[in-house]
Design an enzyme around this catalytic site. Structure first.
Site, PDB file in Angstrom:
ATOM      1  N   GLU A 119      66.246  31.460  14.999  1.00 13.85           N
ATOM      2  CA  GLU A 119      65.405  30.760  15.936  1.00 13.85           C
ATOM      3  C   GLU A 119      63.927  30.920  16.084  1.00 13.85           C
ATOM      4  O   GLU A 119      63.268  30.040  16.046  1.00 13.85           O
ATOM      5  CB  GLU A 119      66.099  30.564  17.269  1.00 13.85           C
ATOM      6  N   ASP A 120      63.636  32.297  16.142  1.00  9.51           N
ATOM      7  CA  ASP A 120      62.515  32.547  16.558  1.00  9.51           C
ATOM      8  C   ASP A 120      61.317  33.507  15.319  1.00  9.51           C
ATOM      9  O   ASP A 120      60.684  33.625  15.565  1.00  9.51           O
ATOM     10  CB  ASP A 120      62.415  33.712  17.749  1.00  9.51           C
TER      11      ASP A 120
END
Ligand code: MN
Length: 755
Positions: A98-99
């Site tokens: 996700e990051d």
């Protein structure tokens, strides 16, 4: 220790910070090594190093290094939920895709398929479940659950992630706090409850409550603190005699007072409209005994029960035997309520150590005990299947879905029995009809009444736990709209909605036709805008509702004034066909006097110069080649129905003695057939389609309606044909056009075919 207390982390040197991170991780590792899981330390260490590097230099809003969050989530997954190495790795890696720049493929390459799949599931559901639009919430929630049924660990780790975010919510902006707290209360806490994660559920509720109602929370928390001394004196009075009995029985046990959570005290004050002082069941006593032999657990529970009821007066209807009938989420215990020395009712919960672990950690605890060869997991599977049943409905409205699911998540349960002794767990408020739909869609739609404990009751009869329920059906019964009013299970509502849609389709089609004719006569195009105006004028909420009410005659278009001007320049399609006009039906040839009908012989459906020896049923309008049956009507005529016609089903069930089998003789007439085509609206496809049809020999086209909605077009084509064979050939040709997804005949009275 709960949240990582890090109020002054910005004052730390990088070396100090790193030592803190390593210490936190070692805590996770140590907890794992102390558990009963297999020792796969190596992969956990690798996942940790990888995540730490991937998140390096990134900080959370609170200022602490980002990696402390995945470590905390891994710790919750391991120590509070009881999960093993796969989940610990997935938790450590849960925000990497996700990051950071890394992909699911990277994770798979480094850590294998299983961990990568869980991380992928977690990444998919990482966004807030509450989007800007209500329907988006339902969609995301649906995805969440779909992923969950693939691997329950996705949801369990998501739960750990949410719990840590809630514990550290204080550093978020207030508006965000409110949103996250609401979402937690609405979705995660009930889900935790259903999964049997009671500790986590309670904490999530308390934390949400704290951010949503900070003043009420603080007030109650203070009242709890202030009443502590008095409470513990009362508890001592109550428990001392019980502990003496337990000692005399020679048991090894823990006994403690369980204080109600702040949130549940508040709920009680709100729902019962009582002040804090009058919430008498502030605490329950919990007894957890050690027992090496699971077959002895039940007997020991009842021995303790008997010892307590020797001491105190038993409340007659508050004994709960969750041992013989565990809850759907796996909870097992024996509960009873007795009157304490101060005159207030006190609940006592009796559990073995094994039951206690299951209660605290939910299904994860079963993996630890691994008893009964997967028996325990099957309960969870039943629940997952219920969710899948809802998801499997081909056309559920997204909002309905969220509502029905919420219904199931919040409702508490009752257990009823079938005549064969099968056990069915249902939400409270469930009715005979819920049981019918639980057994099968067909049983539900044909349900006429029930027998509860051998007494005849209406299908709206609300059930109590322990009822024995028999469902009575009749073939002539049809599903009713008003049944929605007394269904409590999500499954039954979904199944009834699907049945009603099927039932109403002929009237919806008829109404659609009426409306199209009305607009065509006025030479106005059936645009979305016009239909929306009409929906507002007639105060209906959907297109189908409008069509249905027009079809049944409940609404009439007489007196509706169209303000729109007629269509202008005819389009290419309109030049080819008279679009929008409902085709006139060919004039009915005269009916020749029916011959004597011998019901035992096949009746030949003949077309003579003088006419036919039968009539077509108006409800389903079959054409030669269709599978049909004859029904001798009150005029002595043979009425021909399609075998798929719902009315034919009713006639067969109710008037079996007037049914005659039929066969088609040589056809001398032509009949209207309607074809439904759908596909993707690539450039030029409609022209190609219409050219193809008009060039197709021997087919007389009577009308053509085309609707496009974004990339998708649907087309209703009415042709004049001699029999089904011609229609089938045409459909086959149309299906070969690139972009066409499906083409099929619509028989009146049957559903619109879908791909
Ligand atoms: Mn996270």
């Amino acid at each position: 220790m709960k949240a990582t207390a890090m109020t002054e982390e910005h004052l730390m040197t990088p070396e100090e910070e790193d030592r803190l991170i390593e210490r936190e991780f070692n805590d996770v590792l140590q907890g794992y090594l102390n558990s009963n899981h297999r020792k796969k330390v190596d992969i956990i260490e690798r996942a940790y190093r990888f995540a730490k590097k991937a998140h390096s230099g990134i900080r959370r809003r609170s200022g602490e290094p980002y990696i402390l969050h995945p470590i905390a989530v891994a710790k919750i997954a391991s120590q509070e939920i009881g999960l093993g190495s796969t989940s610990i790795c997935a938790a450590l890696l849960h925000d990497v895709v996700e990051d950071t720049e890394y992909t699911v493929e990277d994770i798979e390459r480094l850590f294998g398929k299983k961990i990568a799949r869980i991380v992928a599931g977690l990444t998919k559901i990482s966004g807030g479940i509450f989007g800007d639009q209500a329907s988006a919430q339902a969609e995301n929630f649906r995805k969440l659950l779909l992923t969950m049924s693939e691997d329950i660990r996705v949801v369990l780790i998501k739960m750990a992630d949410r719990l840590h975010n809630m514990r550290t919510l204080g550093s978020m902006a207030p508006a965000k706090q409110y949103k996250i707290a609401g979402e937690t209360l609405y979705i995660y806490a009930p889900l935790a409850h259903r999964l049997g994660l009671f500790e986590i559920k309670t904490e999530l509720e308390d934390l949400s409550f704290k951010y949503e109602h900070p003043h009420a929370y603080e007030r109650i928390a203070q009242q709890i603190r202030e009443s502590e001394a008095r409470r513990s004196a009362v508890y001592n009075d109550f428990s001392t005699p019980i502990l003496k009995s337990l000692d005399r029985m020679g048991l090894n046990y823990d006994a403690k007072a369980r204080l109600k959570s702040v949130y549940s005290i508040w709920r009680k004050m709100e729902t019962k409209h009582v002040p804090f002082e009058e919430v008498y069941d502030l605490y329950a006593m919990r007894i957890i005994f050690d027992c090496d032999d699971p077959s002895q657990e039940k007997a020991i529970c009842w021995n303790i029960y008997s010892a307590i009821t020797d001491l105190y007066r038993l409340h007659p209807d508050r004994t709960r035997d969750w041992i013989s009938n565990p809850k759907a989420n796996g909870y097992q215990a024996l509960h009873l309520t007795v009157m304490g020395p101060d005159g207030n009712w006190v609940e006592v919960q009796i559990r073995s150590r094994r039951m206690d672990e299951i209660a605290e950690k939910g299904f994860a605890a079963h993996w630890k005990y691994k008893i009964g060869e997967g028996d325990e997991e099957s309960e969870l599977n039943v629940w997952l299947r219920t969710i899948k049943d809802i998801l499997d409905d081909p056309n559920p409205n997204a909002i309905d879905f969220l509502d029905t699911l919420k219904l199931n998540l919040f409702a508490s349960e009752i257990v009823v029995f079938t005549p064969k002794g099968e056990l069915i767990t249902l939400p409270t408020e469930s009715t005979v009809l819920d049981v019918a739909f639980e057994l099968h869609s067909q049983i539900g739609t044909h349900c006429i009444a029930g027998k509860v404990n051998h007494k005849l009751v209406p299908l709206s009869h609300r059930l109590n736990s322990g009822d024995q329920v028999e469902v009575l059906t009749s073939q002539s019964q049809t599903p009713k709209e008003e049944w929605m009013g007394f269904l409590a299970t999500a499954k039954a509502r979904t199944r009834l909605r699907a049945a009603l849609r099927r039932e109403q389709q002929p009237m919806v089609d008829k109404g659609h036709e009426i409306l199209n004719k009305f607009l065509a006569d006025a030479e106005v195009e059936a645009t979305n805008e016009i239909i929306t105006k009409m929906m507002a004028f007639y105060k209906v909420t959907s297109r189908d509702a409008l069509y249905y009410k027009l079809g049944t005659g409940e609404l009439s278009l007489d007196g509706y004034i169209l303000k729109e001007s007629p269509k202008t320049e005819p389009s290419l399609l309109q030049k080819i066909f008279r679009i929008g006009r409902t085709a006139p039906r060919p004039a009915e040839p005269p009916l020749i006097v029916p011959e004597r009908i011998n019901l035992k012989e096949t009746y030949h459906l003949r077309f003579d110069d003088s006419g036919r020896n039968f009539v077509f049923a108006d409800c389903c309008r079959p054409i030669p080649g269709d599978d049909v049956m004859g029904f001798v009507n009150d005029l002595g005529q043979v009425e021909v129905h399609s075998l798929t016609c719902p009315r034919a089903q009713v006639l067969k069930a109710g008037h079996g003695t007037r049914i005659v089998s039929t066969s088609w003789d040589e056809v001398r007439e032509k009949f209207l057939a309607e074809i439904h085509i759908e596909g993707v609206d690539r450039h030029g496809i409609l022209q190609e389609l219409t050219q193809m049809i008009s060039n197709h020999l021997n087919i007389d086209i009577r009308s053509l309606h085309i609707d496009t909605d974004k990339e998708v077009f649907t087309c209703r084509l009415t042709v004049l044909v001699s029999d089904t064979e011609v229609v089938n050939q045409l459909c086959e040709k149309v299906r070969k056009i690139k972009g066409v997804q499906n083409a099929a005949r619509v028989a009146d009275g049957s559903e619109t075919p879908t791909a």
